[in-house]
Motif scaffolding. Structure first.
Motif, PDB file in Angstrom:
ATOM      1  N   GLN A   1       0.815  -1.215   0.000  1.00  0.00           N
ATOM      2  CA  GLN A   1       0.000   0.000   0.000  1.00  0.00           C
ATOM      3  C   GLN A   1       0.844   1.259   0.000  1.00  0.00           C
ATOM      4  O   GLN A   1       0.492   2.267  -0.626  1.00  0.00           O
ATOM      5  N   ARG A   2       1.976   1.230   0.694  1.00  0.00           N
ATOM      6  CA  ARG A   2       2.777   2.441   0.883  1.00  0.00           C
ATOM      7  C   ARG A   2       4.100   2.434   0.114  1.00  0.00           C
ATOM      8  O   ARG A   2       4.845   3.403   0.168  1.00  0.00           O
ATOM      9  N   GLY A   3       4.391   1.315  -0.548  1.00  0.00           N
ATOM     10  CA  GLY A   3       5.648   1.247  -1.288  1.00  0.00           C
ATOM     11  C   GLY A   3       6.858   1.074  -0.392  1.00  0.00           C
ATOM     12  O   GLY A   3       7.971   1.461  -0.775  1.00  0.00           O
ATOM     13  N   ASN A   4       6.668   0.489   0.790  1.00  0.00           N
ATOM     14  CA  ASN A   4       7.787   0.330   1.727  1.00  0.00           C
ATOM     15  C   ASN A   4       8.633  -0.880   1.370  1.00  0.00           C
ATOM     16  O   ASN A   4       8.223  -1.753   0.617  1.00  0.00           O
ATOM     17  N   VAL A   5       9.815  -0.918   1.977  1.00  0.00           N
ATOM     18  CA  VAL A   5      10.723  -2.051   1.805  1.00  0.00           C
ATOM     19  C   VAL A   5      10.604  -2.945   3.028  1.00  0.00           C
ATOM     20  O   VAL A   5      10.354  -2.479   4.145  1.00  0.00           O
ATOM     21  N   LEU A   6      10.809  -4.252   2.826  1.00  0.00           N
ATOM     22  CA  LEU A   6      10.642  -5.227   3.892  1.00  0.00           C
ATOM     23  C   LEU A   6      11.644  -6.351   3.679  1.00  0.00           C
ATOM     24  O   LEU A   6      11.808  -6.841   2.563  1.00  0.00           O
ATOM     25  N   SER A   7      12.312  -6.770   4.758  1.00  0.00           N
ATOM     26  CA  SER A   7      13.311  -7.836   4.655  1.00  0.00           C
ATOM     27  C   SER A   7      13.008  -8.954   5.638  1.00  0.00           C
ATOM     28  O   SER A   7      12.461  -8.716   6.728  1.00  0.00           O
ATOM     29  N   VAL A   8      13.365 -10.161   5.235  1.00  0.00           N
ATOM     30  CA  VAL A   8      13.229 -11.353   6.071  1.00  0.00           C
ATOM     31  C   VAL A   8      14.584 -12.038   6.151  1.00  0.00           C
ATOM     32  O   VAL A   8      15.269 -12.193   5.134  1.00  0.00           O
ATOM     33  N   VAL A   9      14.971 -12.440   7.360  1.00  0.00           N
ATOM     34  CA  VAL A   9      16.213 -13.192   7.565  1.00  0.00           C
ATOM     35  C   VAL A   9      15.847 -14.530   8.190  1.00  0.00           C
ATOM     36  O   VAL A   9      15.285 -14.576   9.298  1.00  0.00           O
ATOM     37  N   LEU A  10      16.103 -15.618   7.472  1.00  0.00           N
ATOM     38  CA  LEU A  10      15.896 -16.956   8.019  1.00  0.00           C
ATOM     39  C   LEU A  10      17.213 -17.451   8.605  1.00  0.00           C
ATOM     40  O   LEU A  10      18.286 -17.304   7.992  1.00  0.00           O
ATOM     41  N   VAL A  11      17.121 -18.047   9.805  1.00  0.00           N
ATOM     42  CA  VAL A  11      18.319 -18.454  10.554  1.00  0.00           C
ATOM     43  C   VAL A  11      18.203 -19.943  10.862  1.00  0.00           C
ATOM     44  O   VAL A  11      17.198 -20.390  11.424  1.00  0.00           O
ATOM     45  N   ASP A  12      19.258 -20.693  10.530  1.00  0.00           N
ATOM     46  CA  ASP A  12      19.261 -22.132  10.765  1.00  0.00           C
ATOM     47  C   ASP A  12      20.543 -22.515  11.501  1.00  0.00           C
ATOM     48  O   ASP A  12      21.637 -22.066  11.141  1.00  0.00           O
TER      49      ASP A  12
ATOM     50  N   LEU B   1      14.924 -20.211  13.038  1.00  0.00           N
ATOM     51  CA  LEU B   1      14.476 -18.941  13.572  1.00  0.00           C
ATOM     52  C   LEU B   1      14.372 -17.937  12.431  1.00  0.00           C
ATOM     53  O   LEU B   1      14.873 -18.193  11.323  1.00  0.00           O
ATOM     54  N   ALA B   2      13.757 -16.818  12.677  1.00  0.00           N
ATOM     55  CA  ALA B   2      13.580 -15.831  11.616  1.00  0.00           C
ATOM     56  C   ALA B   2      13.497 -14.438  12.226  1.00  0.00           C
ATOM     57  O   ALA B   2      13.078 -14.258  13.371  1.00  0.00           O
ATOM     58  N   VAL B   3      13.904 -13.454  11.398  1.00  0.00           N
ATOM     59  CA  VAL B   3      13.834 -12.045  11.801  1.00  0.00           C
ATOM     60  C   VAL B   3      13.066 -11.297  10.724  1.00  0.00           C
ATOM     61  O   VAL B   3      13.400 -11.381   9.529  1.00  0.00           O
ATOM     62  N   LEU B   4      12.048 -10.567  11.127  1.00  0.00           N
ATOM     63  CA  LEU B   4      11.244  -9.752  10.221  1.00  0.00           C
ATOM     64  C   LEU B   4      11.653  -8.291  10.428  1.00  0.00           C
ATOM     65  O   LEU B   4      11.544  -7.773  11.533  1.00  0.00           O
ATOM     66  N   MET B   5      12.108  -7.642   9.360  1.00  0.00           N
ATOM     67  CA  MET B   5      12.715  -6.314   9.484  1.00  0.00           C
ATOM     68  C   MET B   5      12.001  -5.316   8.571  1.00  0.00           C
ATOM     69  O   MET B   5      12.417  -5.078   7.430  1.00  0.00           O
ATOM     70  N   PRO B   6      10.912  -4.709   9.035  1.00  0.00           N
ATOM     71  CA  PRO B   6      10.236  -3.686   8.216  1.00  0.00           C
ATOM     72  C   PRO B   6      11.117  -2.453   8.054  1.00  0.00           C
ATOM     73  O   PRO B   6      11.765  -2.003   8.997  1.00  0.00           O
ATOM     74  N   GLY B   7      11.169  -1.936   6.830  1.00  0.00           N
ATOM     75  CA  GLY B   7      11.949  -0.734   6.568  1.00  0.00           C
ATOM     76  C   GLY B   7      13.420  -0.983   6.317  1.00  0.00           C
ATOM     77  O   GLY B   7      14.165  -0.030   6.038  1.00  0.00           O
ATOM     78  N   ALA B   8      13.877  -2.230   6.411  1.00  0.00           N
ATOM     79  CA  ALA B   8      15.299  -2.540   6.202  1.00  0.00           C
ATOM     80  C   ALA B   8      15.519  -2.995   4.761  1.00  0.00           C
ATOM     81  O   ALA B   8      14.864  -3.928   4.293  1.00  0.00           O
ATOM     82  N   ASP B   9      16.448  -2.358   4.051  1.00  0.00           N
ATOM     83  CA  ASP B   9      16.753  -2.785   2.677  1.00  0.00           C
ATOM     84  C   ASP B   9      17.702  -3.975   2.702  1.00  0.00           C
ATOM     85  O   ASP B   9      18.107  -4.462   3.771  1.00  0.00           O
ATOM     86  N   GLU B  10      18.090  -4.443   1.503  1.00  0.00           N
ATOM     87  CA  GLU B  10      18.920  -5.637   1.414  1.00  0.00           C
ATOM     88  C   GLU B  10      20.273  -5.437   2.103  1.00  0.00           C
ATOM     89  O   GLU B  10      20.764  -6.326   2.806  1.00  0.00           O
ATOM     90  N   GLU B  11      20.867  -4.269   1.930  1.00  0.00           N
ATOM     91  CA  GLU B  11      22.186  -4.023   2.516  1.00  0.00           C
ATOM     92  C   GLU B  11      22.128  -4.064   4.037  1.00  0.00           C
ATOM     93  O   GLU B  11      22.971  -4.676   4.698  1.00  0.00           O
ATOM     94  N   ARG B  12      21.104  -3.408   4.605  1.00  0.00           N
ATOM     95  CA  ARG B  12      20.969  -3.389   6.063  1.00  0.00           C
ATOM     96  C   ARG B  12      20.703  -4.790   6.591  1.00  0.00           C
ATOM     97  O   ARG B  12      21.320  -5.225   7.579  1.00  0.00           O
ATOM     98  N   ALA B  13      19.792  -5.542   5.959  1.00  0.00           N
ATOM     99  CA  ALA B  13      19.458  -6.878   6.419  1.00  0.00           C
ATOM    100  C   ALA B  13      20.657  -7.818   6.307  1.00  0.00           C
ATOM    101  O   ALA B  13      20.905  -8.628   7.206  1.00  0.00           O
TER     102      ALA B  13
ATOM    103  N   ALA C   1      16.110 -12.153   2.340  1.00  0.00           N
ATOM    104  CA  ALA C   1      15.294 -11.783   1.185  1.00  0.00           C
ATOM    105  C   ALA C   1      14.670 -10.423   1.448  1.00  0.00           C
ATOM    106  O   ALA C   1      14.231 -10.142   2.568  1.00  0.00           O
ATOM    107  N   THR C   2      14.614  -9.602   0.395  1.00  0.00           N
ATOM    108  CA  THR C   2      14.073  -8.248   0.519  1.00  0.00           C
ATOM    109  C   THR C   2      13.056  -8.017  -0.587  1.00  0.00           C
ATOM    110  O   THR C   2      13.265  -8.426  -1.740  1.00  0.00           O
ATOM    111  N   ALA C   3      11.947  -7.370  -0.251  1.00  0.00           N
ATOM    112  CA  ALA C   3      10.921  -7.030  -1.241  1.00  0.00           C
ATOM    113  C   ALA C   3      10.478  -5.599  -1.004  1.00  0.00           C
ATOM    114  O   ALA C   3      10.492  -5.099   0.124  1.00  0.00           O
ATOM    115  N   THR C   4      10.056  -4.947  -2.096  1.00  0.00           N
ATOM    116  CA  THR C   4       9.635  -3.552  -2.009  1.00  0.00           C
ATOM    117  C   THR C   4       8.294  -3.380  -2.711  1.00  0.00           C
ATOM    118  O   THR C   4       8.085  -3.894  -3.813  1.00  0.00           O
TER     119      THR C   4
END
Length: 414
Positions: free
Chosen positions: A269-280, A325-337, A368-371
Protein backbone atom coordinates in the motif's frame (compact mmCIF):
# COMPACT_ATOMS: atom_id res chain seq x y z
CA UNK A 1 -26.42 -9.21 78.96
CA UNK A 2 -24.98 -6.73 76.46
CA UNK A 3 -22.77 -9.41 74.92
CA UNK A 4 -25.80 -11.68 74.53
CA UNK A 5 -27.75 -8.88 72.80
CA UNK A 6 -24.88 -8.23 70.38
CA UNK A 7 -24.68 -11.95 69.60
CA UNK A 8 -28.41 -12.09 68.85
CA UNK A 9 -28.20 -9.05 66.58
CA UNK A 10 -25.28 -10.55 64.68
CA UNK A 11 -27.12 -13.85 64.22
CA UNK A 12 -29.99 -11.83 62.79
CA UNK A 13 -27.52 -10.07 60.45
CA UNK A 14 -28.35 -6.67 61.98
CA UNK A 15 -24.80 -6.02 63.10
CA UNK A 16 -21.74 -6.71 60.92
CA UNK A 17 -19.67 -9.71 61.89
CA UNK A 18 -16.56 -9.11 63.98
CA UNK A 19 -13.39 -8.68 61.96
CA UNK A 20 -11.49 -11.95 61.58
CA UNK A 21 -7.76 -11.50 61.66
CA UNK A 22 -5.78 -12.63 58.63
CA UNK A 23 -2.52 -14.50 58.82
CA UNK A 24 -0.56 -11.25 58.68
CA UNK A 25 -2.43 -9.96 61.73
CA UNK A 26 -4.59 -7.53 59.77
CA UNK A 27 -8.40 -7.78 59.54
CA UNK A 28 -9.70 -9.24 56.28
CA UNK A 29 -13.49 -9.13 55.92
CA UNK A 30 -13.87 -6.73 58.83
CA UNK A 31 -11.80 -3.92 57.38
CA UNK A 32 -13.30 -0.45 57.32
CA UNK A 33 -15.54 0.39 54.39
CA UNK A 34 -13.35 3.36 53.43
CA UNK A 35 -10.28 1.10 53.24
CA UNK A 36 -12.13 -1.43 51.10
CA UNK A 37 -13.51 1.28 48.81
CA UNK A 38 -9.96 2.46 48.13
CA UNK A 39 -9.17 -0.88 46.49
CA UNK A 40 -11.67 -0.32 43.66
CA UNK A 41 -10.91 2.61 41.32
CA UNK A 42 -13.61 5.25 41.53
CA UNK A 43 -15.57 3.53 44.31
CA UNK A 44 -14.46 5.92 47.07
CA UNK A 45 -15.58 8.91 44.98
CA UNK A 46 -18.88 7.15 44.24
CA UNK A 47 -19.53 6.61 47.96
CA UNK A 48 -18.77 10.25 48.74
CA UNK A 49 -21.15 11.36 46.00
CA UNK A 50 -23.88 9.11 47.39
CA UNK A 51 -23.36 10.63 50.85
CA UNK A 52 -23.58 14.14 49.37
CA UNK A 53 -26.74 13.32 47.43
CA UNK A 54 -28.45 11.81 50.48
CA UNK A 55 -27.30 14.74 52.63
CA UNK A 56 -28.67 17.29 50.18
CA UNK A 57 -31.99 15.43 50.04
CA UNK A 58 -32.35 15.25 53.82
CA UNK A 59 -31.10 18.82 54.26
CA UNK A 60 -33.44 20.45 51.76
CA UNK A 61 -36.42 18.53 53.13
CA UNK A 62 -35.51 19.89 56.56
CA UNK A 63 -35.03 23.46 55.32
CA UNK A 64 -38.42 23.46 53.58
CA UNK A 65 -40.36 21.54 56.24
CA UNK A 66 -39.18 23.45 59.34
CA UNK A 67 -40.77 26.85 58.43
CA UNK A 68 -43.88 25.15 56.98
CA UNK A 69 -44.49 23.58 60.40
CA UNK A 70 -45.54 27.06 61.52
CA UNK A 71 -48.95 26.27 60.02
CA UNK A 72 -49.35 23.61 62.72
CA UNK A 73 -48.23 26.17 65.32
CA UNK A 74 -50.94 28.59 64.22
CA UNK A 75 -53.58 25.90 64.68
CA UNK A 76 -52.32 24.43 67.97
CA UNK A 77 -50.02 27.05 69.53
CA UNK A 78 -51.52 30.42 68.66
CA UNK A 79 -49.92 32.10 71.67
CA UNK A 80 -46.42 30.77 70.82
CA UNK A 81 -46.71 30.78 67.02
CA UNK A 82 -44.82 34.06 66.48
CA UNK A 83 -41.98 33.08 68.83
CA UNK A 84 -41.70 29.62 67.31
CA UNK A 85 -41.63 31.11 63.78
CA UNK A 86 -38.81 33.47 64.74
CA UNK A 87 -36.80 30.55 66.16
CA UNK A 88 -37.42 28.50 63.04
CA UNK A 89 -36.29 31.29 60.71
CA UNK A 90 -33.21 31.93 62.83
CA UNK A 91 -32.26 28.25 62.64
CA UNK A 92 -32.63 28.34 58.86
CA UNK A 93 -29.39 30.36 58.62
CA UNK A 94 -26.91 27.69 59.82
CA UNK A 95 -28.87 25.00 57.96
CA UNK A 96 -28.64 26.90 54.66
CA UNK A 97 -24.94 27.60 55.20
CA UNK A 98 -24.30 23.89 55.75
CA UNK A 99 -26.26 22.99 52.61
CA UNK A 100 -24.36 25.53 50.51
CA UNK A 101 -21.09 24.04 51.76
CA UNK A 102 -22.39 20.54 51.06
CA UNK A 103 -23.42 21.35 47.50
CA UNK A 104 -20.86 23.95 46.38
CA UNK A 105 -17.68 23.89 48.46
CA UNK A 106 -14.80 21.38 48.53
CA UNK A 107 -15.66 20.74 52.19
CA UNK A 108 -18.90 19.16 50.99
CA UNK A 109 -16.93 16.59 49.01
CA UNK A 110 -14.56 15.88 51.87
CA UNK A 111 -17.00 15.78 54.81
CA UNK A 112 -20.58 15.25 53.58
CA UNK A 113 -21.50 13.23 56.66
CA UNK A 114 -20.49 16.01 59.05
CA UNK A 115 -22.43 18.71 57.19
CA UNK A 116 -25.57 16.55 57.01
CA UNK A 117 -25.25 15.87 60.72
CA UNK A 118 -24.99 19.62 61.45
CA UNK A 119 -28.26 20.30 59.58
CA UNK A 120 -30.11 17.59 61.53
CA UNK A 121 -28.53 18.66 64.84
CA UNK A 122 -29.87 22.20 64.34
CA UNK A 123 -33.34 20.76 63.68
CA UNK A 124 -33.18 18.68 66.87
CA UNK A 125 -31.98 21.61 68.98
CA UNK A 126 -34.81 23.91 67.88
CA UNK A 127 -37.53 21.25 68.16
CA UNK A 128 -36.28 20.23 71.63
CA UNK A 129 -36.62 23.88 72.69
CA UNK A 130 -40.18 24.02 71.33
CA UNK A 131 -41.25 20.69 72.89
CA UNK A 132 -40.41 21.94 76.39
CA UNK A 133 -42.28 25.21 75.83
CA UNK A 134 -45.30 23.95 73.92
CA UNK A 135 -48.80 23.86 75.34
CA UNK A 136 -49.37 20.51 73.59
CA UNK A 137 -46.02 18.82 72.66
CA UNK A 138 -47.59 15.91 70.78
CA UNK A 139 -47.31 17.57 67.36
CA UNK A 140 -43.73 18.66 67.94
CA UNK A 141 -42.77 15.16 69.07
CA UNK A 142 -43.46 13.97 65.53
CA UNK A 143 -40.95 16.45 64.13
CA UNK A 144 -38.52 15.60 66.94
CA UNK A 145 -38.40 11.93 65.86
CA UNK A 146 -38.49 12.51 62.08
CA UNK A 147 -34.90 13.78 61.97
CA UNK A 148 -33.70 10.70 63.86
CA UNK A 149 -35.57 8.39 61.49
CA UNK A 150 -34.16 10.31 58.53
CA UNK A 151 -30.62 9.80 59.79
CA UNK A 152 -31.10 6.11 60.48
CA UNK A 153 -33.01 5.24 57.30
CA UNK A 154 -31.88 7.70 54.62
CA UNK A 155 -28.53 9.24 55.46
CA UNK A 156 -25.55 7.56 53.73
CA UNK A 157 -23.01 7.56 56.54
CA UNK A 158 -21.51 5.40 59.21
CA UNK A 159 -23.85 4.44 62.10
CA UNK A 160 -21.88 6.57 64.54
CA UNK A 161 -23.48 9.68 63.02
CA UNK A 162 -26.96 8.44 63.89
CA UNK A 163 -25.71 7.59 67.39
CA UNK A 164 -24.27 11.09 67.63
CA UNK A 165 -27.57 12.62 66.50
CA UNK A 166 -29.45 10.59 69.13
CA UNK A 167 -27.02 11.84 71.78
CA UNK A 168 -27.47 15.44 70.63
CA UNK A 169 -31.26 15.02 70.73
CA UNK A 170 -31.23 13.77 74.31
CA UNK A 171 -28.77 16.46 75.36
CA UNK A 172 -30.82 19.20 73.69
CA UNK A 173 -33.99 17.90 75.33
CA UNK A 174 -32.34 17.84 78.74
CA UNK A 175 -30.89 21.34 78.36
CA UNK A 176 -34.21 22.75 77.09
CA UNK A 177 -36.06 21.14 80.03
CA UNK A 178 -33.67 22.67 82.53
CA UNK A 179 -33.93 26.16 81.04
CA UNK A 180 -37.73 26.11 80.57
CA UNK A 181 -39.70 28.11 83.16
CA UNK A 182 -42.56 25.65 83.66
CA UNK A 183 -41.11 22.57 81.97
CA UNK A 184 -43.04 19.48 80.98
CA UNK A 185 -45.66 17.81 83.07
CA UNK A 186 -44.88 14.27 84.27
CA UNK A 187 -47.26 12.82 81.68
CA UNK A 188 -45.75 14.85 78.83
CA UNK A 189 -42.24 14.04 79.99
CA UNK A 190 -43.07 10.33 79.95
CA UNK A 191 -44.55 10.62 76.44
CA UNK A 192 -41.52 12.52 75.16
CA UNK A 193 -39.15 9.98 76.72
CA UNK A 194 -41.02 7.01 75.21
CA UNK A 195 -41.23 8.64 71.76
CA UNK A 196 -37.56 9.61 71.72
CA UNK A 197 -36.33 6.29 73.13
CA UNK A 198 -38.35 4.31 70.58
CA UNK A 199 -37.10 6.46 67.69
CA UNK A 200 -33.52 6.21 68.95
CA UNK A 201 -33.52 2.39 69.11
CA UNK A 202 -35.27 1.94 65.75
CA UNK A 203 -33.06 4.46 63.96
CA UNK A 204 -29.80 3.04 65.33
CA UNK A 205 -30.78 -0.57 64.53
CA UNK A 206 -31.97 0.44 61.04
CA UNK A 207 -28.69 2.23 60.38
CA UNK A 208 -26.65 -0.73 61.64
CA UNK A 209 -28.64 -3.02 59.36
CA UNK A 210 -28.14 -0.77 56.34
CA UNK A 211 -24.46 -0.46 57.14
CA UNK A 212 -24.07 -4.25 57.40
CA UNK A 213 -25.72 -4.71 54.00
CA UNK A 214 -23.64 -1.91 52.50
CA UNK A 215 -20.44 -3.45 53.85
CA UNK A 216 -21.43 -6.86 52.46
CA UNK A 217 -22.12 -5.32 49.07
CA UNK A 218 -18.77 -3.56 49.24
CA UNK A 219 -16.96 -6.82 49.98
CA UNK A 220 -18.75 -8.41 47.02
CA UNK A 221 -17.74 -5.56 44.70
CA UNK A 222 -14.13 -5.74 45.86
CA UNK A 223 -14.05 -9.50 45.29
CA UNK A 224 -15.59 -9.10 41.84
CA UNK A 225 -13.08 -6.37 40.98
CA UNK A 226 -10.21 -8.59 42.08
CA UNK A 227 -11.60 -11.49 40.06
CA UNK A 228 -11.90 -9.23 37.02
CA UNK A 229 -8.31 -8.10 37.49
CA UNK A 230 -7.13 -11.69 37.83
CA UNK A 231 -9.16 -12.67 34.78
CA UNK A 232 -7.61 -9.80 32.84
CA UNK A 233 -4.12 -10.92 33.85
CA UNK A 234 -4.87 -14.52 32.87
CA UNK A 235 -6.32 -13.44 29.53
CA UNK A 236 -3.23 -11.33 28.87
CA UNK A 237 -1.02 -14.31 29.75
CA UNK A 238 -3.04 -16.60 27.49
CA UNK A 239 -2.85 -14.05 24.69
CA UNK A 240 0.90 -13.81 25.16
CA UNK A 241 1.33 -17.59 25.32
CA UNK A 242 -0.76 -18.06 22.18
CA UNK A 243 1.79 -15.93 20.30
CA UNK A 244 4.96 -17.04 22.11
CA UNK A 245 7.28 -19.99 21.72
CA UNK A 246 7.55 -21.61 25.18
CA UNK A 247 11.17 -22.75 24.76
CA UNK A 248 12.84 -19.57 23.54
CA UNK A 249 10.33 -16.88 24.53
CA UNK A 250 10.32 -15.65 20.92
CA UNK A 251 7.23 -15.15 18.79
CA UNK A 252 5.79 -18.39 17.44
CA UNK A 253 4.78 -19.33 13.88
CA UNK A 254 1.23 -18.08 14.39
CA UNK A 255 2.36 -14.59 15.26
CA UNK A 256 5.03 -14.64 12.56
CA UNK A 257 2.49 -15.41 9.82
CA UNK A 258 0.12 -12.72 11.07
CA UNK A 259 2.84 -10.03 11.31
CA UNK A 260 4.35 -10.96 7.93
CA UNK A 261 0.98 -10.78 6.20
CA UNK A 262 0.19 -7.41 7.77
CA UNK A 263 3.57 -5.88 6.96
CA UNK A 264 3.46 -7.15 3.37
CA UNK A 265 0.04 -5.55 2.90
CA UNK A 266 1.33 -2.29 4.34
CA UNK A 267 4.43 -2.42 2.12
CA UNK A 268 2.30 -2.86 -1.01
CA UNK A 269 0.00 0.00 0.00
CA UNK A 270 2.78 2.44 0.88
CA UNK A 271 5.65 1.25 -1.29
CA UNK A 272 7.79 0.33 1.73
CA UNK A 273 10.72 -2.05 1.80
CA UNK A 274 10.64 -5.23 3.89
CA UNK A 275 13.31 -7.84 4.65
CA UNK A 276 13.23 -11.35 6.07
CA UNK A 277 16.21 -13.19 7.57
CA UNK A 278 15.90 -16.96 8.02
CA UNK A 279 18.32 -18.45 10.55
CA UNK A 280 19.26 -22.13 10.77
CA UNK A 281 21.56 -23.80 13.32
CA UNK A 282 24.20 -25.80 11.46
CA UNK A 283 24.42 -29.51 12.27
CA UNK A 284 21.65 -29.24 14.84
CA UNK A 285 21.04 -33.01 14.74
CA UNK A 286 24.68 -33.57 15.67
CA UNK A 287 24.30 -31.08 18.55
CA UNK A 288 21.33 -33.05 19.89
CA UNK A 289 23.17 -36.35 19.47
CA UNK A 290 26.25 -35.05 21.30
CA UNK A 291 24.73 -32.93 24.06
CA UNK A 292 21.24 -34.40 24.29
CA UNK A 293 17.97 -32.59 23.77
CA UNK A 294 18.68 -30.43 26.81
CA UNK A 295 21.86 -29.23 25.17
CA UNK A 296 19.98 -28.58 21.94
CA UNK A 297 17.45 -26.51 23.85
CA UNK A 298 20.27 -24.51 25.45
CA UNK A 299 21.75 -23.86 22.01
CA UNK A 300 18.40 -22.64 20.67
CA UNK A 301 17.91 -20.34 23.66
CA UNK A 302 21.41 -18.93 23.26
CA UNK A 303 20.85 -18.13 19.58
CA UNK A 304 17.40 -16.69 20.36
CA UNK A 305 18.99 -14.39 22.94
CA UNK A 306 21.59 -13.27 20.41
CA UNK A 307 18.95 -12.44 17.81
CA UNK A 308 16.79 -10.55 20.30
CA UNK A 309 19.76 -8.50 21.49
CA UNK A 310 20.96 -7.47 18.03
CA UNK A 311 17.77 -6.49 16.20
CA UNK A 312 15.95 -3.14 16.33
CA UNK A 313 12.99 -2.46 18.57
CA UNK A 314 10.48 -2.66 15.70
CA UNK A 315 11.81 -5.95 14.31
CA UNK A 316 10.21 -9.30 15.08
CA UNK A 317 12.22 -12.39 16.06
CA UNK A 318 10.38 -15.72 15.89
CA UNK A 319 10.92 -19.44 16.05
CA UNK A 320 9.12 -20.81 13.01
CA UNK A 321 10.37 -24.39 13.03
CA UNK A 322 12.40 -26.89 15.04
CA UNK A 323 15.83 -25.28 14.68
CA UNK A 324 14.77 -22.49 12.34
CA UNK A 325 14.48 -18.94 13.57
CA UNK A 326 13.58 -15.83 11.62
CA UNK A 327 13.83 -12.05 11.80
CA UNK A 328 11.24 -9.75 10.22
CA UNK A 329 12.71 -6.31 9.48
CA UNK A 330 10.24 -3.69 8.22
CA UNK A 331 11.95 -0.73 6.57
CA UNK A 332 15.30 -2.54 6.20
CA UNK A 333 16.75 -2.79 2.68
CA UNK A 334 18.92 -5.64 1.41
CA UNK A 335 22.19 -4.02 2.52
CA UNK A 336 20.97 -3.39 6.06
CA UNK A 337 19.46 -6.88 6.42
CA UNK A 338 22.58 -8.56 5.04
CA UNK A 339 24.79 -6.57 7.44
CA UNK A 340 22.68 -7.68 10.39
CA UNK A 341 22.79 -11.30 9.18
CA UNK A 342 26.57 -11.17 8.86
CA UNK A 343 26.90 -9.73 12.36
CA UNK A 344 24.72 -12.53 13.72
CA UNK A 345 26.77 -15.16 11.91
CA UNK A 346 30.05 -13.86 13.38
CA UNK A 347 28.77 -13.46 16.92
CA UNK A 348 27.16 -16.92 16.93
CA UNK A 349 30.68 -18.40 16.87
CA UNK A 350 31.26 -16.77 20.26
CA UNK A 351 28.27 -18.39 21.93
CA UNK A 352 29.05 -21.01 24.57
CA UNK A 353 25.94 -22.58 26.09
CA UNK A 354 26.51 -24.68 29.27
CA UNK A 355 28.71 -27.69 28.45
CA UNK A 356 29.69 -26.44 24.98
CA UNK A 357 33.18 -25.70 23.85
CA UNK A 358 34.40 -22.64 21.94
CA UNK A 359 33.11 -22.06 18.38
CA UNK A 360 30.88 -25.13 18.40
CA UNK A 361 27.83 -23.26 17.14
CA UNK A 362 27.43 -21.73 13.71
CA UNK A 363 24.55 -20.27 11.72
CA UNK A 364 23.45 -20.27 8.12
CA UNK A 365 21.29 -17.31 7.19
CA UNK A 366 19.14 -16.46 4.19
CA UNK A 367 18.14 -12.85 3.48
CA UNK A 368 15.29 -11.78 1.19
CA UNK A 369 14.07 -8.25 0.52
CA UNK A 370 10.92 -7.03 -1.24
CA UNK A 371 9.63 -3.55 -2.01
CA UNK A 372 6.14 -2.25 -2.71
CA UNK A 373 4.06 -4.36 -5.09
CA UNK A 374 6.48 -7.34 -4.85
CA UNK A 375 5.89 -7.81 -1.11
CA UNK A 376 3.85 -11.01 -0.74
CA UNK A 377 4.41 -13.45 2.13
CA UNK A 378 4.75 -16.63 0.07
CA UNK A 379 7.19 -15.15 -2.46
CA UNK A 380 9.25 -13.45 0.23
CA UNK A 381 9.56 -16.62 2.34
CA UNK A 382 10.32 -18.76 -0.72
CA UNK A 383 13.12 -16.41 -1.78
CA UNK A 384 14.54 -16.34 1.75
CA UNK A 385 14.46 -20.18 1.71
CA UNK A 386 16.44 -20.18 -1.54
CA UNK A 387 19.04 -17.86 -0.02
CA UNK A 388 19.22 -20.04 3.07
CA UNK A 389 19.71 -23.13 0.90
CA UNK A 390 22.63 -21.37 -0.82
CA UNK A 391 24.19 -20.53 2.55
CA UNK A 392 23.82 -24.10 3.81
CA UNK A 393 25.84 -25.49 0.96
CA UNK A 394 28.95 -24.24 2.79
CA UNK A 395 27.43 -23.71 6.30
CA UNK A 396 28.35 -20.76 8.51
CA UNK A 397 27.42 -18.36 5.71
CA UNK A 398 24.94 -15.69 4.62
CA UNK A 399 22.93 -15.84 1.41
CA UNK A 400 21.28 -12.56 0.42
CA UNK A 401 19.38 -11.05 -2.47
CA UNK A 402 16.44 -8.87 -3.35
CA UNK A 403 13.28 -10.55 -4.57
CA UNK A 404 13.23 -10.49 -8.40
CA UNK A 405 10.54 -8.07 -9.62
CA UNK A 406 7.44 -9.70 -11.00
CA UNK A 407 3.64 -9.68 -11.00
CA UNK A 408 2.64 -12.26 -8.38
CA UNK A 409 -1.00 -13.15 -8.07
CA UNK A 410 -2.66 -11.57 -5.02
CA UNK A 411 -3.03 -14.04 -2.17
CA UNK A 412 -5.75 -14.11 0.48
CA UNK A 413 -3.10 -14.45 3.21
CA UNK A 414 -1.44 -11.17 2.13
Amino acid sequence: MSQRLVAVLRRGDVLPSPAPVAAEGRPSRGRAAAELAGEVPGLAEERIERARTAGLLVGWVAVVTVPLWSVVDLATESSNAATFLAVRLLCEIPMLLALVALGRLPLGRRRPELLTFLVLAVVQAEVAWMVTRSEDPRYHLLGFTLAIYGSGCVMVARPRWTVALVAVSWAALGLASVTAEDGLSPGDLLAVTVYLATASVIAVLAHLRRYALDTRELHTRVRLEREQQRTGVLLAQLERLSHEDPLTGLANRRRWDAELAELCTRARQRGNVLSVVLVDLDHFKDVNDRYGHGGGDDALRAVAGLLSARVRGGDLVARIGGDELAVLMPGADEERAAAVAEQLRREARLLRPPGFGAAQLSLSLGVATATGADAYPLELMSWADEQLYRAKTTRNAVGAGALPPGEPEPQPAG
